[in-house]
Design a protein around this motif. Structure first.
Motif, PDB file in Angstrom:
ATOM      1  N   GLY A  98     -25.497  23.336  -7.895  1.00  0.00           N
ATOM      2  CA  GLY A  98     -25.834  21.970  -7.505  1.00  0.00           C
ATOM      3  C   GLY A  98     -25.292  20.915  -8.438  1.00  0.00           C
ATOM      4  N   GLY A  99     -24.712  21.336  -9.580  1.00  0.00           N
ATOM      5  CA  GLY A  99     -24.097  20.398 -10.508  1.00  0.00           C
ATOM      6  C   GLY A  99     -24.846  20.215 -11.807  1.00  0.00           C
ATOM      7  N   LEU A 100     -26.005  20.849 -11.961  1.00  0.00           N
ATOM      8  CA  LEU A 100     -26.802  20.698 -13.176  1.00  0.00           C
ATOM      9  C   LEU A 100     -26.265  21.623 -14.269  1.00  0.00           C
ATOM     10  CD1 LEU A 100     -29.313  19.439 -14.507  1.00  0.00           C
ATOM     11  CD2 LEU A 100     -30.615  21.399 -13.663  1.00  0.00           C
ATOM     12  N   SER A 103     -11.982  19.611 -12.719  1.00  0.00           N
ATOM     13  CA  SER A 103     -10.875  19.952 -11.825  1.00  0.00           C
ATOM     14  C   SER A 103     -11.111  21.298 -11.161  1.00  0.00           C
ATOM     15  CB  SER A 103      -9.559  19.975 -12.616  1.00  0.00           C
ATOM     16  OG  SER A 103      -9.294  18.713 -13.196  1.00  0.00           O
ATOM     17  N   LEU A 104     -11.672  22.258 -11.922  1.00  0.00           N
ATOM     18  CA  LEU A 104     -12.002  23.555 -11.346  1.00  0.00           C
ATOM     19  C   LEU A 104     -12.991  23.394 -10.192  1.00  0.00           C
ATOM     20  CD1 LEU A 104     -12.168  26.739 -11.522  1.00  0.00           C
ATOM     21  CD2 LEU A 104     -14.091  26.367 -13.070  1.00  0.00           C
ATOM     22  N   LEU A 139     -13.614  25.469  -6.515  1.00  0.00           N
ATOM     23  CA  LEU A 139     -14.918  25.857  -5.992  1.00  0.00           C
ATOM     24  C   LEU A 139     -15.255  25.123  -4.695  1.00  0.00           C
ATOM     25  CD1 LEU A 139     -16.948  26.032  -9.337  1.00  0.00           C
ATOM     26  CD2 LEU A 139     -15.585  27.791  -8.206  1.00  0.00           C
ATOM     27  N   ILE A 140     -15.067  23.816  -4.678  1.00  0.00           N
ATOM     28  CA  ILE A 140     -15.370  23.044  -3.464  1.00  0.00           C
ATOM     29  C   ILE A 140     -14.391  23.378  -2.350  1.00  0.00           C
ATOM     30  CG2 ILE A 140     -15.476  20.712  -2.499  1.00  0.00           C
ATOM     31  CD1 ILE A 140     -16.579  19.733  -5.119  1.00  0.00           C
ATOM     32  N   GLU A 141     -13.137  23.678  -2.712  1.00  0.00           N
ATOM     33  CA  GLU A 141     -12.118  23.979  -1.711  1.00  0.00           C
ATOM     34  C   GLU A 141     -12.215  25.409  -1.184  1.00  0.00           C
ATOM     35  OE1 GLU A 141      -9.826  22.047  -0.318  1.00  0.00           O
ATOM     36  OE2 GLU A 141     -10.693  20.333  -1.350  1.00  0.00           O
ATOM     37  N   ARG A 166     -13.633  24.262   4.431  1.00  0.00           N
ATOM     38  CA  ARG A 166     -13.273  23.638   3.158  1.00  0.00           C
ATOM     39  C   ARG A 166     -11.768  23.655   2.945  1.00  0.00           C
ATOM     40  NH1 ARG A 166     -17.846  26.366  -0.808  1.00  0.00           N
ATOM     41  NH2 ARG A 166     -19.578  24.977  -0.262  1.00  0.00           N
ATOM     42  N   ILE A 167     -11.139  24.770   3.314  1.00  0.00           N
ATOM     43  CA  ILE A 167      -9.687  24.869   3.118  1.00  0.00           C
ATOM     44  C   ILE A 167      -8.958  23.899   4.039  1.00  0.00           C
ATOM     45  CG2 ILE A 167      -7.695  26.400   3.367  1.00  0.00           C
ATOM     46  CD1 ILE A 167      -9.535  28.716   2.584  1.00  0.00           C
TER      47      ILE A 167
END
Length: 665
Positions: free
Chosen positions: A11-13, A37-38, A43-45, A411-412
Motif C-alpha cells: 500500500g506504500g507504507l 522508479s521500481l 511493480l505497478i506495470e 496494467r501492461i
C-alpha cells in the motif's frame, strides 16, 4: 557495498529503510529514487517477474511476501556487480518474518478490516519504532556476514589470478623456444629468381581455378602453363586471352538501341496527373466503407473502437443455440476451468501448486499469439502475486487467478502516455499560433517506420484520411526513395484522398512532397517540413523505406532522419501476426534509433519509438497477443490498428476489449 535497503507494504507504507551513503539517502527521498522508479515502472506495470531492474547506474533486487503484502528491496551501484544481494534478500526476509510474524499478521489484518486510511491506522494503533526495535542490530550482523564472505571470495579469486596459469607457462616456453630456432641457410632458400617466378605463376593459375598439373588442362579444356615455364600451346600465363571478360551490365528496357529520353519516360508514366485529370470520372465510392466510418461529435471525427465481441463471430454456443443444433449442456469445456480443476479445497498457494496452472496459462497466451518470452514473464509475474495467498474452494482459486491475470494484462496494456494524437496536434498548433515569433507555424510531424511489407504507406494514408476529416491540411513526404513504385503509390493515395476531401473553393487538403528516387531521405524530410511551414500545412506524414532491424547501415540512415528532423511522433508499424518476431523487431528498432541518433547528433538525438500502429488486425480474430508483446517491450501505446482495405478501416484499441480477447477460450 549496498547503497539502500528497505521494507515496505504494497500500500506504500515504509516499515523500515536504511541508506548507507549520503548520496543514496538523498536519492532515496527524491522523486527520481530508483526504488520509486521500481514501483512505478515494474511493480505497478505488472512486471514483477523480472529478476532485476536498473536505473541511473543502480541495480535493484526485490522479493515478495504475498500473504503479508510486503516487499523487500536492496539497491547498489551496478558497476560493483555484487554477488550476494539475492542471498541477502532471502535471509533478510526469513529473519524478519521469524522475528515479527505476529505483529505483521495483526497489522495486515487491521488494514483490511479498518475503514480508515493506512495513515490513520498507523498513527492510532501501531508504533513501528517500538514494534521493530532491535531489527537494525540483526540486519547489521546479517549484512556484515555476507560482506565478509564476499570479501573472502574476492581475495581467493585474486590469489588464483596472480598465479601463472597454463597459458602463461605456455607463452614463456614458446618464447624461449623461438630463440633456439635454427636460422634459414642459403641451402634451404630458393635456388633462383626464375624458380620464384614459376611458383608465383603456378599459384596464380590455381587461384583462377585452372589445373596446376604440368601439361594438364584447366577449366574449359584450355592448356595450362607448364611448371618449368614452357609454353603449353595455349599462351603464357600473362596472356590476356585467359582473363575472363567482365559481364556486360544490363541495359535499360527499351524496344530499340537508342538512349532513353525525357519523352520516353513521360510516355511510360501511367500515373494520373491531378492538374490535368478529370477527377469527376473517378469513382470514389469504393474508397470508403460506410459501415466502418467513425463518428463525428462536436466537429471532431473519431475512428471506431475495435470491439472484441463484434469482431469475433465464432462463438460456438451462440451459433449452435441460434440454429437449434446444440443443447446448452454441450458447451465445450473451458480452457481456464481445466486449468484450475486440479486446485481444490482451502489452502495456501505454493510454488508447486501454481506451477501447472502457470504452465497452462502460458500455453494459452502463446495460442493467442503472445511472444514466448513475454508469456513467460507475464505468468511468472502472476505467480509472484499469488504465491503464499490463502484461498478457499475451486471457485475462489479460479476467480483469484483469473483476476490476477486480468489485472496484470490491464496494467501492461494501459498506456503511460496519452493516446489522443489529435489533442497533441491541436496543442502544438495552438501554441505556435499564440506565439509572437515571426518564423511561422511549425507543423506537427509524424514519422512511420517498420520492416518491409507491413503496410506503412497504406496505413499512413488511413491516418491521413482521419486527419483530413478533422479539418487538418496534410503534407505527405515521400522519403522511401529506395523501393520501386513507392512514390507512385503515395501519388495514387494523394489523388484518392484529394477527391474525397475536395470542396468547391477549398484549399488543397492533401499534397505529396517528393523528389524522386535515390535521394537522401533525411534531406527530403527536412525540405518537406520547411515547405509545409511556408505553405500553411498542419501535419507532415513522413513515409520511410522498410528495413530489417538487423541492417545496421539502413538503421543508421533512419536514425539520421530522426536526429535531423526531430519528429513529434515516431510510429512503429507492425503486423498483428508477427508473434515472437515482434519482440526482436521492436527492441532493435528502438535501441538502434536511440543509439545511432545520439551518435548522429542533432535536435532529435536519443529518440526512440513513441507509439505503434498494428496492421492486418482483421486477420487474427481473438489472437491479439501482438498488442501485448509490443506494449510490454516498449512501454508505449498502440495508437491505431488497421483492419481492412479502405481509408475508413482504422480502429482504436480499448484495453478491456484486448484483455477479454486474451482471456477468451
Amino acid at each position: 557495498m549496498l547503497d539502500h535497503c528497505s521494507i515496505f507494504h504494497k500500500g506504500g507504507l515504509v516499515l523500515w529503510s536504511r541508506s548507507f551513503t549520503p548520496t543514496a539517502a538523498q536519492i532515496a527521498t527524491s522523486a527520481a529514487s530508483p526504488v520509486n522508479s521500481l514501483i512505478r515502472d515494474v511493480l505497478i506495470e505488472g512486471r514483477a517477474s523480472e529478476t532485476s531492474y536498473e536505473k541511473d547506474g543502480y541495480a535493484i533486487k526485490w522479493s515478495f511476501v504475498n500473504d503479508l503484502e510486503l516487499i523487500f528491496v536492496v539497491a547498489y551501484q551496478r558497476i560493483l556487480q555484487l554477488t550476494y544481494p539475492d542471498d541477502l534478500l532471502s535471509a533478510m526476509q526469513t529473519l524478519f518474518l521469524k522475528l515479527f510474524q505476529p505483529f505483521l499478521t495483526s497489522f495486515v489484518a487491521s488494514l483490511h478490516a479498518a475503514s480508515s486510511t493506512v495513515t490513520a491506522v498507523n498513527a492510532v494503533v501501531f508504533d513501528f519504532h517500538k514494534a521493530l526495535e532491535g531489527w537494525d542490530k540483526y540486519f547489521d550482523r546479517l549484512l556484515a556476514g555476507y560482506e565478509e564472505m564476499a570479501g573472502k571470495e574476492r581475495n581467493s579469486r585474486l590469489r588464483v589470478s596472480l598465479k601463472p596459469g597454463p597459458a602463461a607457462i605456455a607463452r614463456e616456453s614458446s618464447s624461449e623456444s623461438l630463440d633456439n630456432l635454427p636460422t634459414q641457410t642459403s641451402e634451404s632458400a630458393p635456388n633462383s629468381a626464375e624458380e620464384i617466378t614459376r611458383n608465383v605463376a603456378a599459384l596464380r593459375s590455381r587461384m583462377r581455378g585452372r589445373g596446376s598439373v604440368p601439361g594438364g588442362r584447366g577449366k574449359g579444356g584450355k592448356r595450362t602453363v607448364r611448371a618449368n615455364g614452357g609454353d603449353s600451346g595455349a599462351g603464357t600465363d600473362s596472356d590476356s586471352s585467359h582473363i575472363p571478360k567482365r559481364k556486360a551490365e544490363k541495359t535499360a528496357r527499351k524496344w530499340d538501341d537508342s538512349a532513353i529520353t525525357e519523352k520516353d519516360m513521360a510516355e511510360l508514366d501511367f500515373s494520373a496527373d491531378l492538374s490535368t485529370a478529370d477527377l469527376s470520372k473517378f469513382d470514389v465510392q469504393h474508397l470508403i466503407d460506410e459501415t466502418s466510418l467513425g463518428t463525428k461529435i462536436d466537429g471532431i471525427y473519431e475512428v471506431k473502437d475495435w470491439d472484441f465481441l463484434s469482431a469475433t463471430d465464432d462463438d460456438f454456443i451462440s451459433k449452435a443455440l441460434s440454429n437449434g443444433t446444440a443443447k446448452p449442456e454441450e458447451k465445450p469445456t473451458s480452457t481456464f476451468s481445466s486449468i484450475f480443476a486440479r486446485l481444490t479445497g482451502s489452502k495456501i498457494l505454493s510454488e508447486q501448486d501454481l506451477k501447472p496452472v502457470l504452465s497452462a496459462m502460458k500455453d494459452h497466451l502463446m495460442k493467442k499469439n503472445v511472444a514466448k518470452d513475454i508469456a513467460d514473464r507475464v505468468c511468472e509475474g502472476v505467480g509472484e502475486t499469488l504465491k503464499g495467498k490463502k484461498i478457499s474452494g475451486f471457485r475462489g482459486i479460479k476467480k483469484e487467478v483469473q483476476d490476477a491475470l486480468a489485472t496484470t494484462l490491464t496494467r501492461i496494456l494501459t498506456p503511460k502516455t496519452s493516446t489522443d494524437l489529435l489533442l497533441s496536434i491541436r496543442h502544438k498548433l495552438d501554441s505556435a499560433a499564440a506565439s509572437t515569433s515571426s518564423a511561422g507555424r511549425v507543423p506537427y510531424s509524424i514519422t512511420f517506420v517498420g520492416v518491409n511489407g507491413v503496410g506503412k504507406s497504406t496505413n499512413l494514408s488511413k491516418v491521413c484520411f482521419w486527419l483530413v476529416q478533422n479539418g487538418l491540411r496534410v503534407l505527405i513526404a515521400a522519403c522511401d526513395t529506395f523501393r520501386s513504385g513507392a512514390v507512385e503509390q503515395l501519388r495514387v493515395h494523394v489523388r484518392n484522398l484529394s477527391m474525397l476531401s475536395s470542396k468547391d473553393g477549398a484549399a488543397t487538403m492533401v499534397e505529396l512532397y517528393e523528389r524522386g528516387y535515390g535521394k537522401d531521405a533525411a534531406g527530403i524530410a527536412r525540405d518537406a517540413i520547411t515547405y509545409a511551414k511556408d505553405n500553411g500545412y498542419d501535419v507532415v506524414l513522413i513515409d520511410t523505406a522498410g528495413r530489417m532491424q538487423d541492417n545496421e547501415p539502413l538503421m543508421r540512415a533512419l536514425a539520421k532522419l530522426v536526429s535531423t528532423n526531430n519528429p513529434d511522433k515516431i510510429v512503429f508499424v507492425g503486423e498483428a501476426l508477427v508473434g515472437n518476431e515482434a519482440v526482436d523487431q521492436l527492441t532493435k528498432f528502438d535501441r538502434s534509433l536511440k543509439d545511432f541518433s545520439t551518435v548522429a547528433g542533432g535536435p532529435g538525438k536519443g529518440r526512440g519509438i513513441d507509439g505503434m500502429l498494428v496492421t492486418k488486425w482483421d486477420t487474427v480474430d481473438d489472437k491479439v497477443g501482438a498488442a501485448l508483446s509490443m506494449t510490454y517491450v516498449t512501454g508505449q501505446p498502440i495508437l491505431f490498428v488497421g483492419c481492412g482495405q479502405t481509408y475508413t478501416d482504422l480502429r482504436q484499441l480499448k484495453v478491456d476489449n484486448v484483455v477479454k480477447a486474451l482471456l477468451s477460450d
